[in-house]
Scaffold this motif. Structure first.
Motif, short mmCIF file in Angstrom:
data_model
loop_
_atom_site.label_atom_id
_atom_site.label_comp_id
_atom_site.label_asym_id
_atom_site.label_seq_id
_atom_site.Cartn_x
_atom_site.Cartn_y
_atom_site.Cartn_z
N VAL A 199 6.69 4.49 3.22
CA VAL A 199 6.16 3.96 1.96
C VAL A 199 5.28 2.73 2.17
CG1 VAL A 199 6.76 3.04 -0.34
CG2 VAL A 199 8.21 4.80 0.71
N PHE A 200 5.74 1.81 3.03
CA PHE A 200 5.07 0.50 3.08
C PHE A 200 4.05 0.32 4.21
CE2 PHE A 200 8.59 -0.40 0.30
CZ PHE A 200 8.02 -1.25 -0.62
N GLN A 238 -4.24 -1.30 2.23
CA GLN A 238 -4.50 -2.25 1.14
C GLN A 238 -4.87 -3.64 1.66
OE1 GLN A 238 -4.78 -1.80 -2.01
NE2 GLN A 238 -4.37 -3.74 -3.02
N VAL A 280 4.58 -10.14 -1.86
CA VAL A 280 3.68 -9.00 -2.12
C VAL A 280 4.44 -7.68 -2.05
CG1 VAL A 280 1.65 -7.75 -1.30
CG2 VAL A 280 1.63 -10.25 -1.36
N ARG A 323 7.12 -6.90 -4.71
CA ARG A 323 6.71 -6.40 -6.02
C ARG A 323 7.21 -4.97 -6.25
NH1 ARG A 323 1.97 -8.63 -8.45
NH2 ARG A 323 1.30 -6.56 -9.08
N VAL A 324 7.34 -4.23 -5.15
CA VAL A 324 7.78 -2.83 -5.24
C VAL A 324 9.06 -2.69 -4.40
CG1 VAL A 324 7.08 -0.43 -4.97
CG2 VAL A 324 5.36 -2.18 -5.41
N TYR A 332 8.33 2.09 -12.96
CA TYR A 332 7.72 1.18 -11.98
C TYR A 332 8.12 -0.26 -12.27
CZ TYR A 332 4.25 0.29 -8.32
OH TYR A 332 3.64 -0.03 -7.13
N ASN A 369 0.83 7.49 -5.51
CA ASN A 369 0.46 6.73 -4.31
C ASN A 369 0.39 7.66 -3.10
OD1 ASN A 369 0.65 4.52 -5.94
ND2 ASN A 369 2.37 3.56 -4.87
N1 UDP Z 1 3.21 -1.08 -1.54
C1 UDP Z 1 3.35 -0.16 -0.52
N2 UDP Z 1 3.49 1.16 -0.86
C2 UDP Z 1 3.53 1.60 -2.12
C3 UDP Z 1 3.39 0.67 -3.16
C4 UDP Z 1 3.20 -0.67 -2.84
O1 UDP Z 1 3.30 -0.51 0.65
O2 UDP Z 1 3.68 2.83 -2.35
C5 UDP Z 1 3.04 -2.51 -1.17
C6 UDP Z 1 1.59 -2.82 -0.81
O3 UDP Z 1 1.58 -3.83 0.18
C7 UDP Z 1 1.05 -3.31 -2.13
C8 UDP Z 1 2.22 -4.11 -2.67
O4 UDP Z 1 3.37 -3.35 -2.27
O5 UDP Z 1 -0.11 -4.09 -1.97
C9 UDP Z 1 2.21 -4.34 -4.15
O6 UDP Z 1 2.07 -3.12 -4.84
P1 UDP Z 1 1.60 -3.05 -6.37
O7 UDP Z 1 1.76 -1.64 -6.82
O8 UDP Z 1 2.32 -4.10 -7.12
O9 UDP Z 1 0.07 -3.43 -6.25
P2 UDP Z 1 -1.07 -3.61 -7.39
O10 UDP Z 1 -0.76 -2.62 -8.49
O11 UDP Z 1 -1.01 -5.04 -7.82
O12 UDP Z 1 -2.32 -3.28 -6.64
#
Ligand code: UDP
Length: 380
Positions: free
Chosen positions: A151-152, A159, A171, A174-175, A185, A284
């Motif tokens: 996932v990450f 990103q 950062v 957040r998820v 979400y 995603n």
């Molecule tokens: N992230 C990830 N995989 C995912 C979703 C999020 O690695 O499937 C990480 C990634 O580093 C991302 C961060 O979590 O930049 C924050 O995600 P978010 O969806 O909050 O980003 P935004 O919607 O602000 O672009």
């Protein structure tokens, strides 16, 4: 004129509205783009669907004050954002939760993982992946590595061009991994989309005889700042009021401590010749393709149309003239930002606020809250 505001996003627009409505004072907003709303700007596209020009914006907040405040300018459609991630050929719920575990692992192992998680964490809690990675138990370690890898790791590489552990822990937190079966979400108390879109909120906020708006204007064309003498000139005349600045803080100070890094995006909208393209608003793609995610706006603003509009987000390094979507949160960059912050704090006339001026990964509600607080603390 007592107030000049640079930027017509949420930070600038909320402050303009407060000053104009509650203080009955005149405000001038200077905006570089040809529209209000900053990155929240939305519009009806040729398929008749409301789309978000600068990427998906989903409003969610736990601040009752923010919810009540925005409700003065819009009606809402209740909407709970759902995200799936394409992992090992399956689309599974994100944040990674008990349902995701059941969909990806054989049932006896899934049960074991759920039990171990429940022994370790409270039901309903959110565990950042970098915390889960510290687990010693073999099964939880397996789970943590799985989530980290699938996932990450690759999503964050796309990103941010970084490893998850090299970016500020806020950062990836957040998820989180969610201890329970909630597939949404966000878990905030208030979650909704403005019935007629975000742009309408801004129009309603700024519809005030005290507010003048200068679009298509780069602030540097009309304002000069003398940092040594701490004076501001507007069209050559000294301006003695407050300058509310929501742009890039490094640009305001002519990059004297060097450029602050940002991440940018290439956004590609596509029309698909069928009623729906995917199951939920956002899917995603951590491990496939160059884009991070696909958003289908019809799920956010339900619309009757034979066609549908999707958006693919391709992250990239920010260069001059790109849009600085995200501040890049690292220790080093924060230190650089702190030097700018110190300068601006010594310049009483200037009030910095917003994602770019505070160099913070704010959500919409964070910015609105901050604008309301700054109004009370520094302006009223
Ligand atoms: N992230 C990830 N995989 C995912 C979703 C999020 O690695 O499937 C990480 C990634 O580093 C991302 C961060 O979590 O930049 C924050 O995600 P978010 O969806 O909050 O980003 P935004 O919607 O602000 O672009």
């Amino acid at each position: 004129m007592k107030f000049i505001i640079i930027g017509a996003g949420f930070a600038g627009s909320v402050l303009a509205e407060r000053i104009a409505n509650t203080l009955n004072k005149k405000v001038l907003i200077i905006e570089k783009r040809n529209h209000i709303g900053g990155n929240c700007y939305d519009y009806k596209d040729r398929n008749g669907i409301i789309v978000h020009k600068y990427g998906p914006h989903l409003f969610h907040t736990d601040f009752k004050e923010v919810w009540d405040y925005l409700s003065n300018f819009t009606d809402w459609s209740i909407y709970h954002h759902k995200v799936l991630a394409f992992i090992d050929g399956k689309k599974v719920p994100i944040p990674f939760n008990f349902n995701t575990i059941e969909q990806l692992f054989p049932s006896t192992f899934a049960k074991k993982l759920q039990e171990k998680l429940l022994n370790r964490y409270q039901y309903g809690s959110k565990v950042p992946i970098l915390e889960l990675k510290k687990e010693k138990d073999e099964d939880l370690k397996f789970l943590a590595n799985f989530v980290y890898e699938k996932v990450f790791k690759n999503y964050t590489a796309k990103q941010w061009n970084m490893k998850p552990e090299d970016i500020d822990p806020e950062v990836t937190a957040r998820v989180p991994v969610f201890i329970g079966k909630d597939d949404r979400y966000f878990n905030d108390k208030y979650q909704a989309v403005p019935k007629e879109g975000y742009t309408k909120i801004f129009k309603n906020m700024l519809n005030n005889k005290n507010i003048k708006l200068l679009l298509n204007t780069d602030f540097k064309e009309v304002l000069q700042v003398d940092f040594e003498k701490k004076k501001i000139y507007f069209f050559g005349n000294e301006f003695k009021g407050k300058l509310i600045f929501t742009g890039m803080i490094d640009e305001l100070f002519d990059y004297r401590f060097g450029k602050l890094p940002y991440r940018s995006l290439n956004l590609k909208f596509e029309t698909i010749e069928k009623e729906y393209f995917q199951e939920v608003a956002t899917v995603n793609y951590p491990n496939d393709y160059d884009f991070t995610r696909i958003t289908e706006f019809k799920h956010i603003h339900p619309t009757k149309a034979d066609k549908t509009t999707i958006l693919k987000e391709y992250p990239k390094e920010y260069k001059e003239n790109d849009i600085p979507y995200y501040p890049v949160f690292t220790k080093e960059n924060r230190q650089k930002y702190n030097k700018y912050k110190e300068l601006v704090q010594n310049f009483e006339q200037i009030i910095p606020i917003g994602r770019l001026a505070d160099y913070r990964y704010y959500n919409m509600d964070d910015i609105i809250k901050r604008a309301l607080d700054i109004f009370e603390e520094k302006i009223r």
